[in-house]
Design a protein around this motif. Structure first.
Motif, PDB file in Angstrom:
ATOM      1  N   CYS A   1       0.789  -1.233   0.000  1.00 57.44           N
ATOM      2  CA  CYS A   1       0.000   0.000   0.000  1.00 57.44           C
ATOM      3  C   CYS A   1       0.820   1.280   0.000  1.00 57.44           C
ATOM      4  CB  CYS A   1      -0.918  -0.014   1.225  1.00 57.44           C
ATOM      5  SG  CYS A   1      -2.315   1.094   1.132  1.00 57.44           S
ATOM      6  N   SER A   2       1.962   1.272   0.710  1.00 57.43           N
ATOM      7  CA  SER A   2       2.653   2.542   0.980  1.00 57.43           C
ATOM      8  C   SER A   2       3.923   2.750   0.160  1.00 57.43           C
ATOM      9  CB  SER A   2       3.025   2.627   2.466  1.00 57.43           C
ATOM     10  OG  SER A   2       1.953   2.259   3.287  1.00 57.43           O
ATOM     11  N   SER A   3       4.154   1.951  -0.874  1.00 58.35           N
ATOM     12  CA  SER A   3       5.387   2.038  -1.675  1.00 58.35           C
ATOM     13  C   SER A   3       6.626   1.875  -0.799  1.00 58.35           C
ATOM     14  CB  SER A   3       5.489   3.377  -2.422  1.00 58.35           C
ATOM     15  OG  SER A   3       4.283   3.734  -3.012  1.00 58.35           O
ATOM     16  N   SER A   4       6.511   1.114   0.292  1.00 57.31           N
ATOM     17  CA  SER A   4       7.647   0.960   1.201  1.00 57.31           C
ATOM     18  C   SER A   4       7.595  -0.403   1.880  1.00 57.31           C
ATOM     19  CB  SER A   4       7.627   2.062   2.264  1.00 57.31           C
ATOM     20  OG  SER A   4       8.443   1.712   3.371  1.00 57.31           O
ATOM     21  N   TYR A   5       8.616  -1.212   1.618  1.00 61.22           N
ATOM     22  CA  TYR A   5       8.743  -2.513   2.278  1.00 61.22           C
ATOM     23  C   TYR A   5       8.705  -2.320   3.787  1.00 61.22           C
ATOM     24  CZ  TYR A   5      11.145  -6.765   3.913  1.00 61.22           C
ATOM     25  OH  TYR A   5      11.482  -7.922   4.572  1.00 61.22           O
ATOM     26  N   ASP A   6       9.523  -1.362   4.243  1.00 58.56           N
ATOM     27  CA  ASP A   6       9.663  -1.115   5.672  1.00 58.56           C
ATOM     28  C   ASP A   6       8.332  -0.691   6.297  1.00 58.56           C
ATOM     29  OD1 ASP A   6      11.755  -0.822   7.846  1.00 58.56           O
ATOM     30  OD2 ASP A   6      10.713   1.094   7.970  1.00 58.56           O
ATOM     31  N   ASN A   7       7.677   0.276   5.672  1.00 62.96           N
ATOM     32  CA  ASN A   7       6.431   0.788   6.268  1.00 62.96           C
ATOM     33  C   ASN A   7       5.314  -0.248   6.224  1.00 62.96           C
ATOM     34  OD1 ASN A   7       5.097   3.322   7.416  1.00 62.96           O
ATOM     35  ND2 ASN A   7       3.653   2.699   5.825  1.00 62.96           N
ATOM     36  N   ASP A   8       5.153  -0.897   5.073  1.00 63.96           N
ATOM     37  CA  ASP A   8       4.051  -1.856   4.961  1.00 63.96           C
ATOM     38  C   ASP A   8       4.236  -3.043   5.911  1.00 63.96           C
ATOM     39  OD1 ASP A   8       2.535  -0.426   3.171  1.00 63.96           O
ATOM     40  OD2 ASP A   8       3.372  -1.402   1.396  1.00 63.96           O
ATOM     41  N   ASN A   9       5.494  -3.352   6.245  1.00 66.59           N
ATOM     42  CA  ASN A   9       5.740  -4.431   7.201  1.00 66.59           C
ATOM     43  C   ASN A   9       5.442  -4.018   8.641  1.00 66.59           C
ATOM     44  OD1 ASN A   9       6.672  -7.129   6.350  1.00 66.59           O
ATOM     45  ND2 ASN A   9       8.096  -5.941   5.094  1.00 66.59           N
ATOM     46  N   ARG A  10       5.362  -2.699   8.879  1.00 65.81           N
ATOM     47  CA  ARG A  10       5.123  -2.214  10.244  1.00 65.81           C
ATOM     48  C   ARG A  10       3.721  -1.654  10.449  1.00 65.81           C
ATOM     49  NH1 ARG A  10      10.386  -1.732  12.338  1.00 65.81           N
ATOM     50  NH2 ARG A  10      11.940  -1.570  10.702  1.00 65.81           N
ATOM     51  N   ALA A  11       3.022  -1.356   9.342  1.00 63.75           N
ATOM     52  CA  ALA A  11       1.788  -0.562   9.456  1.00 63.75           C
ATOM     53  C   ALA A  11       0.535  -1.342   9.091  1.00 63.75           C
ATOM     54  CB  ALA A  11       1.882   0.658   8.543  1.00 63.75           C
ATOM     55  N   ILE A  12      -0.551  -1.003   9.756  1.00 70.40           N
ATOM     56  CA  ILE A  12      -1.876  -1.340   9.239  1.00 70.40           C
ATOM     57  C   ILE A  12      -2.242  -0.196   8.306  1.00 70.40           C
ATOM     58  CG2 ILE A  12      -4.333  -1.505   9.824  1.00 70.40           C
ATOM     59  CD1 ILE A  12      -3.559  -3.090  12.283  1.00 70.40           C
ATOM     60  N   THR A  13      -2.510  -0.526   7.049  1.00 69.70           N
ATOM     61  CA  THR A  13      -2.782   0.508   6.046  1.00 69.70           C
ATOM     62  C   THR A  13      -4.292   0.598   5.822  1.00 69.70           C
ATOM     63  OG1 THR A  13      -2.481  -1.123   4.281  1.00 69.70           O
ATOM     64  CG2 THR A  13      -0.552   0.168   4.908  1.00 69.70           C
ATOM     65  N   ILE A  14      -4.779   1.827   5.709  1.00 67.77           N
ATOM     66  CA  ILE A  14      -6.230   2.048   5.609  1.00 67.77           C
ATOM     67  C   ILE A  14      -6.518   3.005   4.453  1.00 67.77           C
ATOM     68  CG2 ILE A  14      -8.315   2.781   6.829  1.00 67.77           C
ATOM     69  CD1 ILE A  14      -6.720   2.399   9.488  1.00 67.77           C
ATOM     70  N   GLU A  15      -7.146   2.502   3.400  1.00 67.74           N
ATOM     71  CA  GLU A  15      -7.557   3.352   2.276  1.00 67.74           C
ATOM     72  C   GLU A  15      -8.885   4.019   2.631  1.00 67.74           C
ATOM     73  OE1 GLU A  15      -6.320   4.353  -0.519  1.00 67.74           O
ATOM     74  OE2 GLU A  15      -4.669   2.980  -0.998  1.00 67.74           O
ATOM     75  N   CYS A  16      -8.933   5.351   2.539  1.00 69.32           N
ATOM     76  CA  CYS A  16     -10.135   6.097   2.918  1.00 69.32           C
ATOM     77  C   CYS A  16     -10.726   6.782   1.688  1.00 69.32           C
ATOM     78  CB  CYS A  16      -9.783   7.155   3.962  1.00 69.32           C
ATOM     79  SG  CYS A  16      -9.057   6.461   5.461  1.00 69.32           S
TER      80      CYS A  16
END
Ligand SMILES: [Zn+2]
Length: 231
Positions: free
Chosen positions: A76-91
């Motif tokens: 979702c976030s164009s980032s391996y690091d971020n997507d591995n740490r984050a719950i991503t929420i499309e609004c």
């Protein structure tokens, strides 16, 4: 598979990397940049060719769709690091700048963040507007950190509308997690203060300070000694 009790629809996407490699320490709200329902968000991330997903979507109908289980790394976030740490929420948002969220979507986002924090034992949602400071921030065991897509790619996401509300999102969620505590912050005006300076100092915006303090009719005429709510 974990999911929030707020989930209305489950439309799992094949676009994920399985279980996240790092501990969950972040929440990343995104804007869809298109006015669509929760079901449509699920449909968009269904084809493998789409090569993208999110953990949750909140549609213009304020319904919540689960796209990737919480313990999975979404794309979702164009980032391996971020997507591995984050719950991503499309609004669900409008499709042009400033990508205003559709009515009720922000409130559902607050509710979803509160629910996530509660289930993981978190007491505070943190927003640090400076990217480098935020990404270096050591997230405490009872905290989650907000991050934004634009830090990881040349994108407007989550849009200016949401960017000016990130601090409010952190405060709204933290306040709901700690209902007994007053998280309001006040400042006594001294010589040289301006609303712009205060907004910067306290990580808020001039508009929010004005909203908190309707007695300030002329921001250029701040009186020394006034007690102003800054957050
Ligand atoms: Zn995004």
């Amino acid at each position: 598979m974990s999911e929030s009790k707020l989930v209305d629809l489950v439309m799992l996407s094949p676009n994920n990397s399985g279980k996240r490699k790092y501990e969950l320490t972040r929440i990343t709200p995104h804007c869809t940049a298109v006015n669509i329902s929760a079901k449509r968000i699920g449909e968009i991330f269904k084809p493998k060719t789409r090569n993208a997903s999110c953990n949750y979507g909140i549609g213009n109908d304020c319904k919540v769709v689960l796209v990737c289980p919480e313990e999975y790394r979404s794309w979702c976030s164009s980032s391996y690091d971020n997507d591995n740490r984050a719950i991503t929420i499309e609004c669900a948002s409008l499709n042009t700048h400033p990508y205003e969220f559709l009515p009720g979507v922000y409130d559902k986002l607050v509710a979803l963040c509160v629910d996530i924090c509660e289930r993981y034992g978190k007491k505070k949602l943190v927003w640090i507007s400076d990217k480098n400071t935020a990404l270096k921030y050591k997230v405490a065991p009872d905290e989650l950190l907000l991050t934004v897509h634009r830090w990881f790619a040349a994108k407007a996401c989550p849009g200016e509308w949401m960017m000016t509300r990130m601090k409010k999102l952190a405060d709204d969620v933290t306040q709901k997690l700690n209902p007994g505590e007053d998280t309001k912050v006040y400042h006594i005006i001294v010589k040289g203060d301006t609303l712009t300076k205060l907004a910067k100092k306290y990580g808020t915006t001039v508009d929010w300070i004005k909203t908190f303090n309707p007695f300030i009719t002329d921001p250029k005429k701040l009186q020394i000694g006034w007690e102003v709510r800054v957050r």
